[in-house]
Motif scaffolding. Structure first.
Motif, PDB file in Angstrom:
ATOM      1  N   PRO A   9       0.805  -1.233   0.000  1.00 56.13           N
ATOM      2  CA  PRO A   9       0.000   0.000   0.000  1.00 56.13           C
ATOM      3  C   PRO A   9       0.836   1.281   0.000  1.00 56.13           C
ATOM      4  O   PRO A   9       0.469   2.262  -0.650  1.00 56.13           O
ATOM      5  CB  PRO A   9      -0.819  -0.108   1.286  1.00 56.13           C
ATOM      6  CG  PRO A   9      -0.848  -1.545   1.610  1.00 56.13           C
ATOM      7  CD  PRO A   9       0.452  -2.095   1.114  1.00 56.13           C
ATOM      8  N   VAL A  10       1.970   1.263   0.691  1.00 52.96           N
ATOM      9  CA  VAL A  10       2.841   2.438   0.685  1.00 52.96           C
ATOM     10  C   VAL A  10       3.368   2.691  -0.730  1.00 52.96           C
ATOM     11  O   VAL A  10       3.397   3.838  -1.203  1.00 52.96           O
ATOM     12  CB  VAL A  10       3.999   2.272   1.688  1.00 52.96           C
ATOM     13  CG1 VAL A  10       5.056   3.343   1.504  1.00 52.96           C
ATOM     14  CG2 VAL A  10       3.471   2.275   3.106  1.00 52.96           C
ATOM     15  N   ALA A  11       3.760   1.647  -1.445  1.00 48.93           N
ATOM     16  CA  ALA A  11       4.251   1.794  -2.807  1.00 48.93           C
ATOM     17  C   ALA A  11       3.151   2.306  -3.732  1.00 48.93           C
ATOM     18  O   ALA A  11       3.401   3.155  -4.595  1.00 48.93           O
ATOM     19  CB  ALA A  11       4.798   0.462  -3.317  1.00 48.93           C
ATOM     20  N   ILE A  12       1.933   1.820  -3.562  1.00 46.64           N
ATOM     21  CA  ILE A  12       0.816   2.278  -4.393  1.00 46.64           C
ATOM     22  C   ILE A  12       0.531   3.758  -4.126  1.00 46.64           C
ATOM     23  O   ILE A  12       0.277   4.532  -5.060  1.00 46.64           O
ATOM     24  CB  ILE A  12      -0.424   1.391  -4.161  1.00 46.64           C
ATOM     25  CG1 ILE A  12      -0.169   0.001  -4.726  1.00 46.64           C
ATOM     26  CG2 ILE A  12      -1.662   2.011  -4.772  1.00 46.64           C
ATOM     27  CD1 ILE A  12      -1.240  -1.008  -4.390  1.00 46.64           C
ATOM     28  N   VAL A  13       0.591   4.168  -2.873  1.00 47.80           N
ATOM     29  CA  VAL A  13       0.367   5.576  -2.541  1.00 47.80           C
ATOM     30  C   VAL A  13       1.476   6.449  -3.138  1.00 47.80           C
ATOM     31  O   VAL A  13       1.201   7.521  -3.691  1.00 47.80           O
ATOM     32  CB  VAL A  13       0.276   5.764  -1.012  1.00 47.80           C
ATOM     33  CG1 VAL A  13       0.358   7.227  -0.627  1.00 47.80           C
ATOM     34  CG2 VAL A  13      -0.993   5.131  -0.484  1.00 47.80           C
ATOM     35  N   LEU A  14       2.720   6.007  -3.075  1.00 46.59           N
ATOM     36  CA  LEU A  14       3.827   6.774  -3.642  1.00 46.59           C
ATOM     37  C   LEU A  14       3.710   6.897  -5.161  1.00 46.59           C
ATOM     38  O   LEU A  14       3.969   7.963  -5.732  1.00 46.59           O
ATOM     39  CB  LEU A  14       5.164   6.146  -3.266  1.00 46.59           C
ATOM     40  CG  LEU A  14       5.637   6.400  -1.843  1.00 46.59           C
ATOM     41  CD1 LEU A  14       6.930   5.638  -1.567  1.00 46.59           C
ATOM     42  CD2 LEU A  14       5.838   7.872  -1.605  1.00 46.59           C
ATOM     43  N   GLY A  16       0.909   6.751  -6.868  1.00 52.31           N
ATOM     44  CA  GLY A  16      -0.221   7.651  -7.095  1.00 52.31           C
ATOM     45  C   GLY A  16       0.176   9.111  -6.899  1.00 52.31           C
ATOM     46  O   GLY A  16      -0.219   9.983  -7.683  1.00 52.31           O
ATOM     47  N   PHE A  17       0.971   9.388  -5.879  1.00 52.66           N
ATOM     48  CA  PHE A  17       1.449  10.747  -5.641  1.00 52.66           C
ATOM     49  C   PHE A  17       2.345  11.220  -6.775  1.00 52.66           C
ATOM     50  O   PHE A  17       2.250  12.374  -7.213  1.00 52.66           O
ATOM     51  CB  PHE A  17       2.186  10.822  -4.303  1.00 52.66           C
ATOM     52  CG  PHE A  17       2.745  12.176  -4.016  1.00 52.66           C
ATOM     53  CD1 PHE A  17       1.909  13.226  -3.666  1.00 52.66           C
ATOM     54  CD2 PHE A  17       4.114  12.406  -4.099  1.00 52.66           C
ATOM     55  CE1 PHE A  17       2.418  14.486  -3.402  1.00 52.66           C
ATOM     56  CE2 PHE A  17       4.629  13.665  -3.839  1.00 52.66           C
ATOM     57  CZ  PHE A  17       3.782  14.707  -3.496  1.00 52.66           C
ATOM     58  N   ALA A  18       3.219  10.348  -7.275  1.00 53.15           N
ATOM     59  CA  ALA A  18       4.113  10.715  -8.378  1.00 53.15           C
ATOM     60  C   ALA A  18       3.312  11.017  -9.643  1.00 53.15           C
ATOM     61  O   ALA A  18       3.618  11.975 -10.364  1.00 53.15           O
ATOM     62  CB  ALA A  18       5.125   9.598  -8.631  1.00 53.15           C
ATOM     63  N   ILE A  19       2.278  10.244  -9.915  1.00 54.23           N
ATOM     64  CA  ILE A  19       1.438  10.493 -11.086  1.00 54.23           C
ATOM     65  C   ILE A  19       0.689  11.812 -10.921  1.00 54.23           C
ATOM     66  O   ILE A  19       0.610  12.609 -11.853  1.00 54.23           O
ATOM     67  CB  ILE A  19       0.479   9.304 -11.317  1.00 54.23           C
ATOM     68  CG1 ILE A  19       1.280   8.082 -11.759  1.00 54.23           C
ATOM     69  CG2 ILE A  19      -0.596   9.648 -12.342  1.00 54.23           C
ATOM     70  CD1 ILE A  19       0.470   6.805 -11.813  1.00 54.23           C
ATOM     71  N   TRP A  20       0.143  12.058  -9.740  1.00 52.77           N
ATOM     72  CA  TRP A  20      -0.549  13.327  -9.490  1.00 52.77           C
ATOM     73  C   TRP A  20       0.408  14.509  -9.648  1.00 52.77           C
ATOM     74  O   TRP A  20       0.056  15.526 -10.243  1.00 52.77           O
ATOM     75  CB  TRP A  20      -1.152  13.332  -8.087  1.00 52.77           C
ATOM     76  CG  TRP A  20      -1.741  14.658  -7.736  1.00 52.77           C
ATOM     77  CD1 TRP A  20      -2.955  15.147  -8.097  1.00 52.77           C
ATOM     78  CD2 TRP A  20      -1.097  15.696  -6.983  1.00 52.77           C
ATOM     79  NE1 TRP A  20      -3.124  16.412  -7.592  1.00 52.77           N
ATOM     80  CE2 TRP A  20      -1.994  16.774  -6.909  1.00 52.77           C
ATOM     81  CE3 TRP A  20       0.131  15.810  -6.351  1.00 52.77           C
ATOM     82  CZ2 TRP A  20      -1.696  17.950  -6.241  1.00 52.77           C
ATOM     83  CZ3 TRP A  20       0.427  16.982  -5.685  1.00 52.77           C
ATOM     84  CH2 TRP A  20      -0.489  18.029  -5.640  1.00 52.77           C
ATOM     85  N   LEU A  21       1.627  14.382  -9.126  1.00 53.96           N
ATOM     86  CA  LEU A  21       2.618  15.447  -9.223  1.00 53.96           C
ATOM     87  C   LEU A  21       2.993  15.722 -10.680  1.00 53.96           C
ATOM     88  O   LEU A  21       3.132  16.880 -11.085  1.00 53.96           O
ATOM     89  CB  LEU A  21       3.865  15.085  -8.415  1.00 53.96           C
ATOM     90  CG  LEU A  21       4.923  16.155  -8.260  1.00 53.96           C
ATOM     91  CD1 LEU A  21       4.364  17.328  -7.455  1.00 53.96           C
ATOM     92  CD2 LEU A  21       6.142  15.578  -7.580  1.00 53.96           C
TER      93      LEU A  21
END
Length: 72
Positions: A9-14, A16-21
């Motif tokens: 889950p931490v990797a998925i959140v990271l 997702g954050f990179a794609i949003w950024l």
């Protein structure tokens, strides 16, 4: 094995954050002019011909001071 329950889950959140950024940077215009800053270091700020070209580009209707702009 229990570490995977935290790391996935931490990797998925990271990711997702990179794609949003990335999409935020594209939408805010960070990638609009990629060549301008690279070419701007080639011009000397104190060069009067360069400043004349800049002022002529900003005000194309005004006549120049009789000097021809530098040719590329």
């Amino acid at each position: 094995m229990p570490a995977l329950y935290i790391l996935i889950p931490v990797a998925i959140v990271l990711v997702g954050f990179a794609i949003w950024l990335f999409f935020w940077a594209v939408d805010s215009g960070q990638y609009d002019d990629l060549d301008g800053p690279a070419h701007s270091i080639l011009f000397d700020d104190d060069d009067p011909m360069h400043k004349a070209g800049v002022s002529q580009a900003q005000n194309p209707d005004e006549p120049s001071d009789g000097e021809e702009p530098p040719r590329a």
